[in-house]
Write a protein that holds these residues in place. Structure first.
Motif, PDB file in Angstrom:
ATOM      1  N   SER A 510       1.002  -1.189  -0.088  1.00 62.95           N
ATOM      2  CA  SER A 510       0.055   0.062   0.004  1.00 62.95           C
ATOM      3  C   SER A 510       0.812   1.288   0.044  1.00 62.95           C
ATOM      4  O   SER A 510       2.101   1.184   0.488  1.00 62.95           O
ATOM      5  CB  SER A 510      -0.904   0.023   1.152  1.00 62.95           C
ATOM      6  OG  SER A 510      -0.227  -0.120   2.577  1.00 62.95           O
ATOM      7  N   LYS A 511       0.282   2.104  -0.507  1.00 60.18           N
ATOM      8  CA  LYS A 511       1.121   3.761  -0.796  1.00 60.18           C
ATOM      9  C   LYS A 511       0.418   4.432   0.522  1.00 60.18           C
ATOM     10  O   LYS A 511      -0.628   4.555   0.511  1.00 60.18           O
ATOM     11  CB  LYS A 511       0.958   4.385  -2.215  1.00 60.18           C
ATOM     12  CG  LYS A 511       1.216   3.127  -3.311  1.00 60.18           C
ATOM     13  CD  LYS A 511       2.817   3.242  -3.513  1.00 60.18           C
ATOM     14  CE  LYS A 511       3.077   2.628  -4.643  1.00 60.18           C
ATOM     15  NZ  LYS A 511       3.138   1.379  -4.880  1.00 60.18           N
ATOM     16  N   LEU A 512       1.310   5.060   0.995  1.00 61.93           N
ATOM     17  CA  LEU A 512       0.995   6.186   2.166  1.00 61.93           C
ATOM     18  C   LEU A 512       2.153   7.334   2.119  1.00 61.93           C
ATOM     19  O   LEU A 512       3.060   7.185   1.646  1.00 61.93           O
ATOM     20  CB  LEU A 512       1.244   5.549   3.345  1.00 61.93           C
ATOM     21  CG  LEU A 512       0.268   4.233   3.857  1.00 61.93           C
ATOM     22  CD1 LEU A 512       0.564   3.741   5.154  1.00 61.93           C
ATOM     23  CD2 LEU A 512      -1.274   4.766   3.911  1.00 61.93           C
ATOM     24  N   PRO A 513       1.451   8.368   2.436  1.00 60.34           N
ATOM     25  CA  PRO A 513       2.447   9.592   2.644  1.00 60.34           C
ATOM     26  C   PRO A 513       3.344   9.545   3.632  1.00 60.34           C
ATOM     27  O   PRO A 513       2.950   9.579   4.826  1.00 60.34           O
ATOM     28  CB  PRO A 513       1.311  11.039   2.773  1.00 60.34           C
ATOM     29  CG  PRO A 513       0.193  10.444   3.534  1.00 60.34           C
ATOM     30  CD  PRO A 513       0.041   8.899   2.998  1.00 60.34           C
ATOM     31  N   LEU A 514       4.627  10.123   3.509  1.00 68.83           N
ATOM     32  CA  LEU A 514       5.600  10.088   4.561  1.00 68.83           C
ATOM     33  C   LEU A 514       6.234  11.237   4.878  1.00 68.83           C
ATOM     34  O   LEU A 514       6.309  12.491   4.023  1.00 68.83           O
ATOM     35  CB  LEU A 514       6.677   9.439   3.967  1.00 68.83           C
ATOM     36  CG  LEU A 514       8.196   9.128   4.897  1.00 68.83           C
ATOM     37  CD1 LEU A 514       8.052   8.572   6.236  1.00 68.83           C
ATOM     38  CD2 LEU A 514       9.388   8.744   4.261  1.00 68.83           C
ATOM     39  N   GLU A 515       6.225  11.627   6.016  1.00 73.45           N
ATOM     40  CA  GLU A 515       7.106  12.786   6.609  1.00 73.45           C
ATOM     41  C   GLU A 515       7.826  12.658   7.746  1.00 73.45           C
ATOM     42  O   GLU A 515       7.752  11.588   8.465  1.00 73.45           O
ATOM     43  CB  GLU A 515       5.994  14.018   6.783  1.00 73.45           C
ATOM     44  CG  GLU A 515       5.089  13.836   8.064  1.00 73.45           C
ATOM     45  CD  GLU A 515       4.350  15.096   8.544  1.00 73.45           C
ATOM     46  OE1 GLU A 515       4.639  16.150   8.240  1.00 73.45           O
ATOM     47  OE2 GLU A 515       3.231  14.737   9.056  1.00 73.45           O
ATOM     48  N   ILE A 516       8.987  13.359   7.878  1.00 73.23           N
ATOM     49  CA  ILE A 516       9.674  13.300   9.078  1.00 73.23           C
ATOM     50  C   ILE A 516       9.566  14.216  10.072  1.00 73.23           C
ATOM     51  O   ILE A 516       9.464  15.439   9.972  1.00 73.23           O
ATOM     52  CB  ILE A 516      11.246  13.599   8.668  1.00 73.23           C
ATOM     53  CG1 ILE A 516      11.925  12.349   7.208  1.00 73.23           C
ATOM     54  CG2 ILE A 516      12.097  13.216   9.807  1.00 73.23           C
ATOM     55  CD1 ILE A 516      11.502  11.168   7.792  1.00 73.23           C
ATOM     56  N   THR A 517       9.036  13.600  11.453  1.00 73.35           N
ATOM     57  CA  THR A 517       8.555  14.604  12.324  1.00 73.35           C
ATOM     58  C   THR A 517       9.611  14.616  13.542  1.00 73.35           C
ATOM     59  O   THR A 517      10.760  13.954  13.463  1.00 73.35           O
ATOM     60  CB  THR A 517       7.359  13.977  13.109  1.00 73.35           C
ATOM     61  OG1 THR A 517       7.694  12.856  13.686  1.00 73.35           O
ATOM     62  CG2 THR A 517       6.280  13.934  12.080  1.00 73.35           C
ATOM     63  N   GLY A 518       9.382  15.358  14.350  1.00 75.03           N
ATOM     64  CA  GLY A 518      10.627  15.507  15.706  1.00 75.03           C
ATOM     65  C   GLY A 518      11.767  16.611  15.381  1.00 75.03           C
ATOM     66  O   GLY A 518      11.855  16.736  14.135  1.00 75.03           O
ATOM     67  N   SER A 519      12.317  17.053  16.306  1.00 77.47           N
ATOM     68  CA  SER A 519      13.281  18.031  16.347  1.00 77.47           C
ATOM     69  C   SER A 519      14.532  17.235  16.553  1.00 77.47           C
ATOM     70  O   SER A 519      15.645  18.220  16.985  1.00 77.47           O
ATOM     71  CB  SER A 519      12.925  19.063  17.407  1.00 77.47           C
ATOM     72  OG  SER A 519      13.067  18.523  18.808  1.00 77.47           O
ATOM     73  N   ASN A 520      14.692  16.084  16.488  1.00 72.23           N
ATOM     74  CA  ASN A 520      16.144  15.631  17.046  1.00 72.23           C
ATOM     75  C   ASN A 520      16.797  14.825  15.882  1.00 72.23           C
ATOM     76  O   ASN A 520      17.240  13.733  16.247  1.00 72.23           O
ATOM     77  CB  ASN A 520      16.073  14.739  18.289  1.00 72.23           C
ATOM     78  CG  ASN A 520      17.208  14.685  18.822  1.00 72.23           C
ATOM     79  OD1 ASN A 520      18.277  15.332  18.866  1.00 72.23           O
ATOM     80  ND2 ASN A 520      17.367  13.591  19.798  1.00 72.23           N
ATOM     81  N   VAL A 521      16.473  15.093  14.704  1.00 73.40           N
ATOM     82  CA  VAL A 521      17.160  14.364  13.595  1.00 73.40           C
ATOM     83  C   VAL A 521      18.597  14.923  13.363  1.00 73.40           C
ATOM     84  O   VAL A 521      18.771  16.044  13.599  1.00 73.40           O
ATOM     85  CB  VAL A 521      16.428  14.803  12.207  1.00 73.40           C
ATOM     86  CG1 VAL A 521      17.304  14.105  11.051  1.00 73.40           C
ATOM     87  CG2 VAL A 521      15.031  14.243  12.205  1.00 73.40           C
ATOM     88  N   MET A 522      19.269  13.910  13.419  1.00 69.75           N
ATOM     89  CA  MET A 522      20.872  13.987  13.642  1.00 69.75           C
ATOM     90  C   MET A 522      21.652  14.058  12.286  1.00 69.75           C
ATOM     91  O   MET A 522      21.307  13.596  11.220  1.00 69.75           O
ATOM     92  CB  MET A 522      21.351  13.010  14.243  1.00 69.75           C
ATOM     93  CG  MET A 522      20.750  12.727  15.720  1.00 69.75           C
ATOM     94  SD  MET A 522      21.456  11.070  16.397  1.00 69.75           S
ATOM     95  CE  MET A 522      19.852  10.577  17.218  1.00 69.75           C
ATOM     96  N   LEU A 523      22.503  15.149  12.190  1.00 67.88           N
ATOM     97  CA  LEU A 523      23.517  15.335  11.057  1.00 67.88           C
ATOM     98  C   LEU A 523      24.917  14.819  11.456  1.00 67.88           C
ATOM     99  O   LEU A 523      25.327  15.408  12.386  1.00 67.88           O
ATOM    100  CB  LEU A 523      23.440  16.776  10.621  1.00 67.88           C
ATOM    101  CG  LEU A 523      23.913  17.250   9.463  1.00 67.88           C
ATOM    102  CD1 LEU A 523      23.244  16.402   8.102  1.00 67.88           C
ATOM    103  CD2 LEU A 523      23.970  18.632   9.138  1.00 67.88           C
ATOM    104  N   PHE A 524      25.492  14.152  10.491  1.00 75.02           N
ATOM    105  CA  PHE A 524      26.852  13.526  10.798  1.00 75.02           C
ATOM    106  C   PHE A 524      27.822  13.963   9.722  1.00 75.02           C
ATOM    107  O   PHE A 524      27.296  14.170   8.303  1.00 75.02           O
ATOM    108  CB  PHE A 524      26.725  12.152  10.971  1.00 75.02           C
ATOM    109  CG  PHE A 524      26.146  11.441  12.254  1.00 75.02           C
ATOM    110  CD1 PHE A 524      26.615  11.451  13.504  1.00 75.02           C
ATOM    111  CD2 PHE A 524      24.556  11.277  12.133  1.00 75.02           C
ATOM    112  CE1 PHE A 524      25.931  10.869  14.559  1.00 75.02           C
ATOM    113  CE2 PHE A 524      23.907  10.930  13.052  1.00 75.02           C
ATOM    114  CZ  PHE A 524      24.687  10.601  14.307  1.00 75.02           C
TER     115      PHE A 524
END
Length: 540
Positions: A510-524
């Motif tokens: 099945s197809k669904l819409p995706l989003e990234i939530t939260g304020s703690n996505v990390m950048l390396f």
């Protein structure tokens, strides 16, 4: 309880470094877990602190005592460090009862201790208890069987636990048969006179320690049967095994055997308790119960606990501080949630967390407003906003300075006498990118990296597929567990893992819409593996 300090501790075998220049401070009354993959050096570190392994170089201090110093030639043996060690296998004597297993180590202790008048001490305790005979009767009445007969064995255990006395004193107390309504006032007077007579013969303090010229008199001696029994009963109450004293290890479950091993370790009252994967032999349910027991034990004993595990769930749930090690090198030393939310590097981010973190390679360019434009997951666009204003160019400049300083320090060490080059070289952690057609990451040549090549770390709980989103994804796999579901979603050739809370059922394909939530996505930083910052990510 003492603080433990490790300074420049190294352990090597030939050119292989098991532990490499480790600096660590374990605070008083802390519960520290040494965490890492198999062969990383965590058990070696534990054994060096305990005195079971000799470091190649460095210094170890427990409290105010230096127990090892390679330069001064100090190496106090394990039996003199007053530490307890709980092994992975319980190591119980099969031919001994639970009581004999716990008391075995105590019977071998011989050191300088105060002289104690146990006869007077027991007489005083009995007199104190007998002054309230109704309380004793109430305790004994709880030990009658269905036919109303008093169970002597159960009654003695009950008296031991209620009044914190030895089995010998408990048997004397039971022998008064207060349940028959006897008047024991004369016996109380006789016991009190006995105590006073002993005090006149040789004075003693409130702890019944003998005094000579106003000072406590000591001698090198073994523990008496009374002292051993009090210690055994004390620890059996803590781990709740008082009723199993006459059983043999084969008659106990795995959890009960582990409790016996813990009691045996606690009996000599060690200042520090070391545990080397003590729960690994238990089943999942019992392991969870024993985690709660260890937490309670830590609070009740007030001891410093150092715990080795490769299970990050145990480390997260038990520890006040996590010491994460890889290839003999300390990666991060911080509180569990700090390690989870703010990992220092790619290895820490990958090792801690279940399900594992998602890594996404990106090409990045910073804008004038300090946001970062990104190209990721093929040709998709996104904007990353750091949680605090920062310049990527300044961060890279500091990174280069720190790496140069490290290189110079290593060069200086290499010039020292006795230096041995490390054969198990330290390398930047190779993270895994999940794809539909998975390949061995090791077969590809390392690309030439620039400052635009970064890596995002996205925890599974930050993937949202139940609300609105700008990117369409396909359900590739779903594993419902009741209160939550772990799902794998496909975006082009890439796979991401997410956690959806609730009892939602997902259909594969099945197809669904995706989003990234939260304020703690990390950048390396892809080159060094270090974490640059955290922030929010918006998929366009």
């Amino acid at each position: 309880m003492p603080e433990i300090r490790l300074e420049h501790i190294t352990k090597r075998w030939g050119k292989f470094y098991g532990v490499d220049d480790l600096d660590l401070v374990i605070e008083n009354n802390a519960f520290v877990t040494l965490l890492g993959p198999s062969g990383c050096g965590k058990t070696t570190t534990l054994r060096m602190i305990a005195g079971l392994e000799t470091p190649t170089s460095g210094r170890i201090t427990i409290g105010d005592t230096v127990v090892f110093d390679s330069e001064l030639g100090i190496n106090i043996p394990a039996n003199k460090r007053k530490v307890g060690f709980l092994f992975q296998n319980y190591a119980l004597w099969p031919n001994m009862t639970v009581y004999e297993n716990i008391s075995f180590g105590l019977s071998n202790i011989k050191e300088e201790m105060p002289k104690i008048n146990f006869e007077a001490k027991n007489a005083a305790r009995l007199a104190q208890i007998l002054k309230n005979p109704q309380d004793v009767v109430k305790t004994l009445e709880e030990c009658r069987d269905k036919k109303g007969k008093l169970d002597e064995k159960k009654a003695i255990i009950k008296l031991i636990d209620t009044y914190t006395i030895s089995q010998y004193t408990a048997k004397k107390l039971f022998g008064y048969h207060l349940e028959q309504g006897k008047d024991v006032s004369a016996e109380v007077r006789a016991l009190e006179e006995k105590v006073e007579s002993a005090r006149k013969a040789q004075p003693f303090n409130e702890n019944f320690e003998l005094l000579k010229d106003g000072r406590v008199e000591t001698s090198v001696r073994k523990l008496t049967k009374e002292e051993i029994d009090l210690s055994v009963r004390r620890v059996s109450r803590i781990v709740k095994i008082s009723m199993f004293m006459d059983r043999y290890p084969a008659e106990l479950s795995g959890g009960q055997q582990q409790r016996v091993a813990i009691a045996r370790t606690l009996a000599p009252e060690p200042s520090v308790l070391f545990m080397d994967e003590p729960l690994s032999n238990l089943d999942a349910k019992l392991r969870l119960e024993m985690r709660y027991e260890l937490q309670r034990l830590h609070v009740e004993t007030g001891s410093t606990f150092v715990y080795v595990t490769h299970d990050q769930m145990e480390a997260m749930t038990l520890a006040t501080q996590i010491c994460l090690i890889n290839n003999g090198v300390l990666q991060q030393y911080a509180a569990p949630l700090e390690v989870y939310n703010h990992p220092d590097n790619l290895f820490v981010a990958d090792f801690v967390g279940n399900p594992s973190i998602n890594f996404v390679e990106v090409k990045a360019r910073q804008n004038a407003d300090l946001t970062i434009d990104m190209t990721l997951l093929g040709d998709r666009k996104a904007v990353f906003t750091p949680d605090k204003p920062m310049q990527l160019s300044q961060w890279f400049r500091r990174r280069d300075e720190e790496l140069e300083a490290q290189a110079q320090a290593l060069k200086a060490r290499a010039g020292e006498s006795g230096y041995v080059e490390k054969s198990n070289k330290d390398e930047t952690f190779r993270y895994h990118i999940a794809r539909v057609n998975d390949e061995d990451d090791g077969i590809h040549e390392e690309p030439v990296l620039t400052e635009e090549d970064l890596v995002l770390g996205i925890r599974p709980e930050f993937l949202s597929i139940t609300g609105g989103g700008n990117v369409e994804c396909e359900i590739y796999g779903a594993m419902p567990t009741g209160m939550e579901s772990t799902v794998k979603v496909r975006i082009g050739e890439y796979l991401l893992t997410g956690v959806v809370f609730g009892s939602t059922l997902f259909t594969i394909g099945s197809k669904l819409p995706l989003e990234i939530t939260g304020s703690n996505v990390m950048l390396f930083d892809r080159s060094s593996g270090r974490r640059i910052t955290s922030g929010t990510l918006k998929l366009l």
